[in-house]
Design a protein around this motif. Structure first.
Motif, short mmCIF file in Angstrom:
data_model
loop_
_atom_site.label_atom_id
_atom_site.label_comp_id
_atom_site.label_asym_id
_atom_site.label_seq_id
_atom_site.Cartn_x
_atom_site.Cartn_y
_atom_site.Cartn_z
N PRO A 1 3.98 11.61 4.73
CA PRO A 1 3.37 10.69 5.60
C PRO A 1 1.81 10.68 5.95
O PRO A 1 1.20 9.86 6.09
CB PRO A 1 4.25 10.16 6.81
CG PRO A 1 4.72 11.73 7.04
CD PRO A 1 5.04 12.21 5.83
N ARG A 2 1.32 12.21 5.70
CA ARG A 2 -0.05 12.44 6.14
C ARG A 2 -0.98 11.30 5.51
O ARG A 2 -1.88 10.73 6.19
CB ARG A 2 -0.55 13.74 5.80
CG ARG A 2 -2.00 14.03 6.08
CD ARG A 2 -2.51 15.40 5.68
NE ARG A 2 -1.62 16.46 6.50
CZ ARG A 2 -1.60 17.58 6.20
NH1 ARG A 2 -2.34 18.03 4.98
NH2 ARG A 2 -1.03 18.54 6.74
N PHE A 3 -0.89 10.99 4.16
CA PHE A 3 -1.81 10.25 3.36
C PHE A 3 -1.09 8.95 3.17
O PHE A 3 -1.80 7.69 2.94
CB PHE A 3 -2.37 10.86 2.20
CG PHE A 3 -3.39 12.05 2.33
CD1 PHE A 3 -4.55 11.49 2.59
CD2 PHE A 3 -2.77 13.54 2.14
CE1 PHE A 3 -5.21 12.70 2.89
CE2 PHE A 3 -3.71 14.32 2.33
CZ PHE A 3 -5.06 14.09 2.85
N LEU A 4 0.21 8.58 3.20
CA LEU A 4 0.90 7.48 3.49
C LEU A 4 0.22 6.50 4.42
O LEU A 4 0.25 5.25 4.27
CB LEU A 4 2.52 7.46 3.49
CG LEU A 4 3.07 8.17 2.09
CD1 LEU A 4 4.56 8.29 2.51
CD2 LEU A 4 2.83 7.51 0.84
N ASP B 1 -8.15 5.92 6.33
CA ASP B 1 -9.46 6.17 5.58
C ASP B 1 -8.99 6.04 4.08
O ASP B 1 -8.70 7.20 3.56
CB ASP B 1 -10.05 7.37 5.87
CG ASP B 1 -11.56 7.82 5.56
OD1 ASP B 1 -11.80 7.03 4.45
OD2 ASP B 1 -12.17 8.68 5.93
N ASP B 2 -9.54 4.97 3.55
CA ASP B 2 -9.17 4.87 1.97
C ASP B 2 -10.02 5.95 1.24
O ASP B 2 -9.52 6.50 0.05
CB ASP B 2 -9.99 3.43 1.41
CG ASP B 2 -9.08 2.46 2.00
OD1 ASP B 2 -7.83 2.61 2.51
OD2 ASP B 2 -9.54 1.21 2.15
N VAL C 1 0.58 -1.28 -0.04
CA VAL C 1 0.12 0.07 0.02
C VAL C 1 0.95 1.35 0.07
O VAL C 1 0.52 2.18 -0.53
CB VAL C 1 -0.99 0.15 1.41
CG1 VAL C 1 -1.69 1.23 1.35
CG2 VAL C 1 -1.92 -0.88 0.90
N ILE C 2 1.88 1.31 0.87
CA ILE C 2 2.80 2.36 0.75
C ILE C 2 3.44 2.63 -0.48
O ILE C 2 3.68 3.63 -1.02
CB ILE C 2 4.00 2.11 1.90
CG1 ILE C 2 3.47 2.08 3.33
CG2 ILE C 2 5.00 3.10 1.87
CD1 ILE C 2 2.59 3.55 3.73
N ILE D 1 -5.74 11.89 -3.86
CA ILE D 1 -5.31 11.29 -5.01
C ILE D 1 -5.99 12.17 -6.52
O ILE D 1 -5.16 12.73 -7.15
CB ILE D 1 -5.36 10.07 -5.41
CG1 ILE D 1 -4.55 9.23 -4.55
CG2 ILE D 1 -4.94 9.54 -6.95
CD1 ILE D 1 -4.70 7.74 -4.53
N ILE D 2 -7.23 12.54 -6.10
CA ILE D 2 -7.97 13.36 -7.17
C ILE D 2 -7.32 14.60 -6.98
O ILE D 2 -7.17 15.28 -8.14
CB ILE D 2 -9.58 13.33 -6.76
CG1 ILE D 2 -9.95 11.53 -7.19
CG2 ILE D 2 -10.15 14.37 -7.86
CD1 ILE D 2 -11.40 11.66 -6.83
N ASN D 3 -7.01 15.14 -5.82
CA ASN D 3 -6.66 16.69 -5.73
C ASN D 3 -5.27 16.76 -6.42
O ASN D 3 -5.02 17.65 -7.00
CB ASN D 3 -6.73 17.05 -4.31
CG ASN D 3 -8.04 17.28 -3.52
OD1 ASN D 3 -8.68 17.48 -4.47
ND2 ASN D 3 -7.96 16.85 -2.39
N VAL D 4 -4.49 15.54 -6.12
CA VAL D 4 -3.21 15.55 -6.78
C VAL D 4 -3.04 15.65 -8.37
O VAL D 4 -2.41 16.32 -9.03
CB VAL D 4 -2.46 14.58 -6.30
CG1 VAL D 4 -1.00 14.33 -7.06
CG2 VAL D 4 -1.83 14.65 -4.74
N ALA D 5 -3.98 14.84 -8.73
CA ALA D 5 -4.10 14.74 -10.13
C ALA D 5 -4.77 16.14 -10.97
O ALA D 5 -4.26 16.44 -11.86
CB ALA D 5 -5.12 13.50 -10.57
N THR D 6 -5.55 16.59 -10.10
CA THR D 6 -6.14 17.90 -10.45
C THR D 6 -5.10 19.13 -10.72
O THR D 6 -4.95 19.69 -11.47
CB THR D 6 -7.14 18.33 -9.56
OG1 THR D 6 -8.29 17.44 -9.85
CG2 THR D 6 -7.84 19.72 -10.00
#
Length: 206
Positions: free
Chosen positions: A178-181, A185-186, A166-167, A193-198
């Motif tokens: 590491p906040r989201f690593l 909460d999936d 997963v990491i 991930i959507i925010n990063v892609a945007t």
């Protein structure tokens, strides 16, 4: 290495002792304002706790600790009295002569020059530009992102139930933040991930 705070465990990065000295040094040089910052999600707030616990151990001055929301609203303020060795809660940030101010986040007003103030916050370009007017009395300190080795070590130290698979997958999106690593909460991870892609699409189309 970990240390307990409010019944939780926090991982102490190997770089923390060095960065503690980096933060103390500007005060010894007479710099009134120091901002400790870095990539959002790397744990500047945890370093804030580490710094406070270590500094107050040998401190003979009053320390005002305060935390602010993203909208610069005061969430909490406490005053460490070295004489009585206790923290007192306050509804406002008091103006105390000779006190050291430790602030988690960006305050709603600029701290007075009569005191030393250390702020621990994510980057805020407008705020940093406004602070540059203080010249040599202001210093920015950037903390490094986590290495992959640090991430794996923290999983073991904090007894986290998250697989390296997963990491590996999340690392592609969040790198050494590491906040989201470590997020359990999936759905929160999917939104991030959507925010990063945007953000990436916005940069590519600019």
């Amino acid at each position: 290495q970990c240390f307990p705070c409010d019944l939780e465990l926090f991982n102490i990065r190997d770089c923390y002792p060095d960065y503690y000295e980096y933060v103390v040094e500007p005060m010894e040089q007479g710099k009134r304002y120091t901002v400790v910052t870095g990539t959002p999600g790397i744990g500047t707030s945890v370093f804030y706790l580490y710094f406070f616990e270590k500094y107050k151990a040998g401190c003979d001055k009053t320390i005002v600790v305060a935390s602010y929301s993203k909208t610069r609203t005061l969430k909490e303020c406490k005053i460490w009295d070295p004489d009585s060795r206790v923290l007192k809660t306050s509804d406002v940030v008091p103006k105390l002569s000779g006190a050291l101010y430790l602030i988690d986040g960006i305050p709603d007003t600029e701290p007075p020059l009569s005191n030393f103030t250390i702020m621990f916050a994510s980057p805020d370009v407008n705020f940093f530009i406004s602070m540059n007017k203080y010249g040599k009395r202001f210093r920015e300190i950037y903390m490094p992102n986590w290495t992959f080795k640090e991430i794996i070590g923290a999983i073991d130290a904090l007894h986290l139930t998250i697989s390296q698979e997963v990491i590996n997958d999340r690392w592609k999106y969040f790198g050494g933040a590491p906040r989201f690593l470590f997020e359990s909460d999936d759905e929160a991870v999917k939104r991030a991930i959507i925010n990063v892609a945007t953000a990436e699409n916005t940069l590519h189309s600019a």
